[in-house]
Scaffold this motif. Structure first.
Motif, PDB file in Angstrom:
ATOM      1  N   ARG A 247       0.796  -1.225   0.000  1.00  0.00           N
ATOM      2  CA  ARG A 247       0.000   0.000   0.000  1.00  0.00           C
ATOM      3  C   ARG A 247       0.834   1.283   0.000  1.00  0.00           C
ATOM      4  NH1 ARG A 247      -5.370  -1.128   0.560  1.00  0.00           N
ATOM      5  NH2 ARG A 247      -5.867  -3.227   1.300  1.00  0.00           N
ATOM      6  N   ALA A 248       2.133   1.143   0.041  1.00  0.00           N
ATOM      7  CA  ALA A 248       2.996   2.310  -0.169  1.00  0.00           C
ATOM      8  C   ALA A 248       2.974   2.738  -1.632  1.00  0.00           C
ATOM      9  CB  ALA A 248       4.422   2.000   0.258  1.00  0.00           C
ATOM     10  N   ASN A 249       2.483   1.845  -2.515  1.00  0.00           N
ATOM     11  CA  ASN A 249       2.354   2.139  -3.949  1.00  0.00           C
ATOM     12  C   ASN A 249       3.706   2.452  -4.599  1.00  0.00           C
ATOM     13  OD1 ASN A 249      -0.394   1.902  -3.366  1.00  0.00           O
ATOM     14  ND2 ASN A 249      -0.690   4.107  -3.219  1.00  0.00           N
ATOM     15  N   HIS A 250       4.723   1.785  -4.102  1.00  0.00           N
ATOM     16  CA  HIS A 250       6.086   1.937  -4.620  1.00  0.00           C
ATOM     17  C   HIS A 250       6.740   0.561  -4.690  1.00  0.00           C
ATOM     18  CE1 HIS A 250       5.642   6.183  -3.503  1.00  0.00           C
ATOM     19  NE2 HIS A 250       6.807   6.463  -4.069  1.00  0.00           N
ATOM     20  N   ILE A 251       7.758   0.468  -5.534  1.00  0.00           N
ATOM     21  CA  ILE A 251       8.710  -0.633  -5.431  1.00  0.00           C
ATOM     22  C   ILE A 251      10.050  -0.041  -5.002  1.00  0.00           C
ATOM     23  CG2 ILE A 251       7.539  -2.099  -7.107  1.00  0.00           C
ATOM     24  CD1 ILE A 251       9.724  -1.330  -9.144  1.00  0.00           C
ATOM     25  N   ALA A 252      10.839  -0.859  -4.310  1.00  0.00           N
ATOM     26  CA  ALA A 252      12.175  -0.437  -3.878  1.00  0.00           C
ATOM     27  C   ALA A 252      13.219  -1.190  -4.683  1.00  0.00           C
ATOM     28  CB  ALA A 252      12.369  -0.701  -2.393  1.00  0.00           C
ATOM     29  N   LEU A 253      14.256  -0.487  -5.115  1.00  0.00           N
ATOM     30  CA  LEU A 253      15.399  -1.092  -5.778  1.00  0.00           C
ATOM     31  C   LEU A 253      16.530  -1.134  -4.747  1.00  0.00           C
ATOM     32  CD1 LEU A 253      13.533  -0.285  -8.103  1.00  0.00           C
ATOM     33  CD2 LEU A 253      15.521   0.520  -9.366  1.00  0.00           C
ATOM     34  N   VAL A 254      16.871  -2.346  -4.323  1.00  0.00           N
ATOM     35  CA  VAL A 254      17.813  -2.522  -3.212  1.00  0.00           C
ATOM     36  C   VAL A 254      19.128  -3.094  -3.721  1.00  0.00           C
ATOM     37  CG1 VAL A 254      18.191  -3.622  -0.973  1.00  0.00           C
ATOM     38  CG2 VAL A 254      15.877  -2.951  -1.649  1.00  0.00           C
ATOM     39  N   ASP A 255      20.234  -2.451  -3.362  1.00  0.00           N
ATOM     40  CA  ASP A 255      21.557  -2.976  -3.682  1.00  0.00           C
ATOM     41  C   ASP A 255      21.827  -4.185  -2.787  1.00  0.00           C
ATOM     42  OD1 ASP A 255      24.671  -2.997  -2.985  1.00  0.00           O
ATOM     43  OD2 ASP A 255      24.432  -2.133  -4.976  1.00  0.00           O
ATOM     44  N   VAL A 256      22.024  -5.344  -3.392  1.00  0.00           N
ATOM     45  CA  VAL A 256      22.163  -6.582  -2.623  1.00  0.00           C
ATOM     46  C   VAL A 256      23.444  -6.587  -1.794  1.00  0.00           C
ATOM     47  CG1 VAL A 256      22.440  -9.095  -2.805  1.00  0.00           C
ATOM     48  CG2 VAL A 256      20.727  -7.913  -4.208  1.00  0.00           C
ATOM     49  N   ALA A 257      24.526  -6.076  -2.341  1.00  0.00           N
ATOM     50  CA  ALA A 257      25.809  -6.108  -1.632  1.00  0.00           C
ATOM     51  C   ALA A 257      25.787  -5.241  -0.383  1.00  0.00           C
ATOM     52  CB  ALA A 257      26.931  -5.675  -2.567  1.00  0.00           C
ATOM     53  N   THR A 258      25.231  -4.034  -0.506  1.00  0.00           N
ATOM     54  CA  THR A 258      25.250  -3.097   0.626  1.00  0.00           C
ATOM     55  C   THR A 258      23.959  -3.118   1.427  1.00  0.00           C
ATOM     56  OG1 THR A 258      24.382  -1.263  -0.706  1.00  0.00           O
ATOM     57  CG2 THR A 258      26.784  -1.571  -0.646  1.00  0.00           C
ATOM     58  N   ARG A 259      22.917  -3.753   0.853  1.00  0.00           N
ATOM     59  CA  ARG A 259      21.596  -3.837   1.495  1.00  0.00           C
ATOM     60  C   ARG A 259      21.009  -2.455   1.763  1.00  0.00           C
ATOM     61  NH1 ARG A 259      23.439  -8.731   5.615  1.00  0.00           N
ATOM     62  NH2 ARG A 259      23.803 -10.259   3.958  1.00  0.00           N
TER      63      ARG A 259
END
Length: 320
Positions: A247-259
């Protein structure tokens, strides 16, 4: 000069079309699958299916779509060429999500009403075995080495670990509230867990089955209680995790190495699940309350297209 130009044209003609993929979207409230041409970003067809469709994937050979028809208590086998239902596979009560085994022979299904994991043998179309797990199971994943199947229990706030060598549940990892989805990194060293009400993505070490880290999200102008992590997918290079934030109506792009979160991308309302293009340049987001799919360019972190689908899009499968 002319020869060089002709050679260049020949090379272009021989190259595959960019994003020449087909998307299959399960519409939970519409009891249908929407078929989308990803290159043109246009809907192609709508197929009627069983009640409350949720989990969706392709068979390993690409000929069939597998679909959780939750209200029909079945996994439906659908001919991808025609959209026709070929068979209803026995799957236990209220199948929510599933994971196709690495060899494509077994489908591991989370059955919410049974509080069980059901393994379906796809060749014989029969139940191979069933294992009791925690209450309200939903997310399912198999470890890359084939040893573990993990299943989330939303009500018990745990991830259940099933050892496939013994077909027994051997451990349960406590998580934040209502774990909805699980995803292993390609090297099998991390299990990412989306805890919806907890508002976090937690990371577990499969060797110890302990939580080692947690990622929290903060979006300007969005209240914390609306940030509800659901689906997670990794880009093919393993460098970025795409997380649907409900319900935030967003997607997050997360850097896997640095989290750490590289970007938040506004999409449609109540984004449930995401899928990634084969070349890793696009994400596809199923917007459950907007009845649409957002197409996101990952390099620019921007929506480049929005495609209307049926009522309540839930899951997405991508086919070449």
């Amino acid at each position: 000069m002319m020869k060089a130009a002709l050679a260049g044209l020949a090379m272009v003609a021989g190259m595959p079309a960019l994003h020449a993929e087909t998307l299959y979207v399960s519409n939970e409230r519409g009891n249908s699958i929407s078929v989308i041409d990803a290159a043109s970003m246009t809907p192609l067809a709508t197929w009627p299916v069983g009640g409350r469709p949720r989990g969706i994937t392709l068979s390993l050979d690409g000929k069939y779509i597998l679909l959780c028809a939750s209200s029909d208590h079945a996994v439906q086998l659908i001919d991808r060429a025609t959209g026709k239902i070929i068979a209803d596979l026995p799957s236990g009560q209220d199948p929510e999500q599933f994971f196709l085994s690495r060899d494509g022979r077994t489908l591991f299904v989370a059955n919410e009403d049974d509080a069980a994991l059901t393994a379906i043998d796809l060749e014989s179309r029969t139940v191979a075995f069933q294992v009791d797990v925690g209450k309200e199971p939903e997310g399912v994943a198999q470890s890359p080495d084939g040893r573990w199947v993990v299943v989330t229990s939303e009500e018990d706030n745990v991830v259940n670990w099933i050892d496939l060598t013994t077909r027994m549940m051997v451990d349960a990892t406590e998580t934040d509230q209502r774990p909805r989805h699980v995803e292993f990194t390609a090297d099998g060293t991390q299990l990412w867990i989306a805890a919806e009400i907890g508002g976090t993505v937690q990371i577990a070490d499969p060797h110890t089955r302990k939580i080692t880290a947690a990622i929290r999200f903060a979006i300007a102008g969005v209240q914390d209680h609306l940030i509800l992590p659901c689906g997670i997918r990794f880009t093919p290079d393993g460098k970025t995790a795409i997380v649907a934030l409900g319900r935030a109506n967003h997607i997050a792009l997360v850097d896997v190495a640095t989290r750490t979160v590289r970007a938040y991308v506004p999409v449609g309302k109540r984004v449930w699940h995401v899928a990634i293009s084969a070349d890793g340049t696009r994400a596809y987001a199923a917007n459950g309350l907007s009845d649409s799919v957002s197409i996101v360019d990952l390099a620019s972190a921007k929506v480049v297209g929005t495609v209307p689908v049926g009522a309540g899009p839930w899951g997405i499968a991508v086919a070449p």
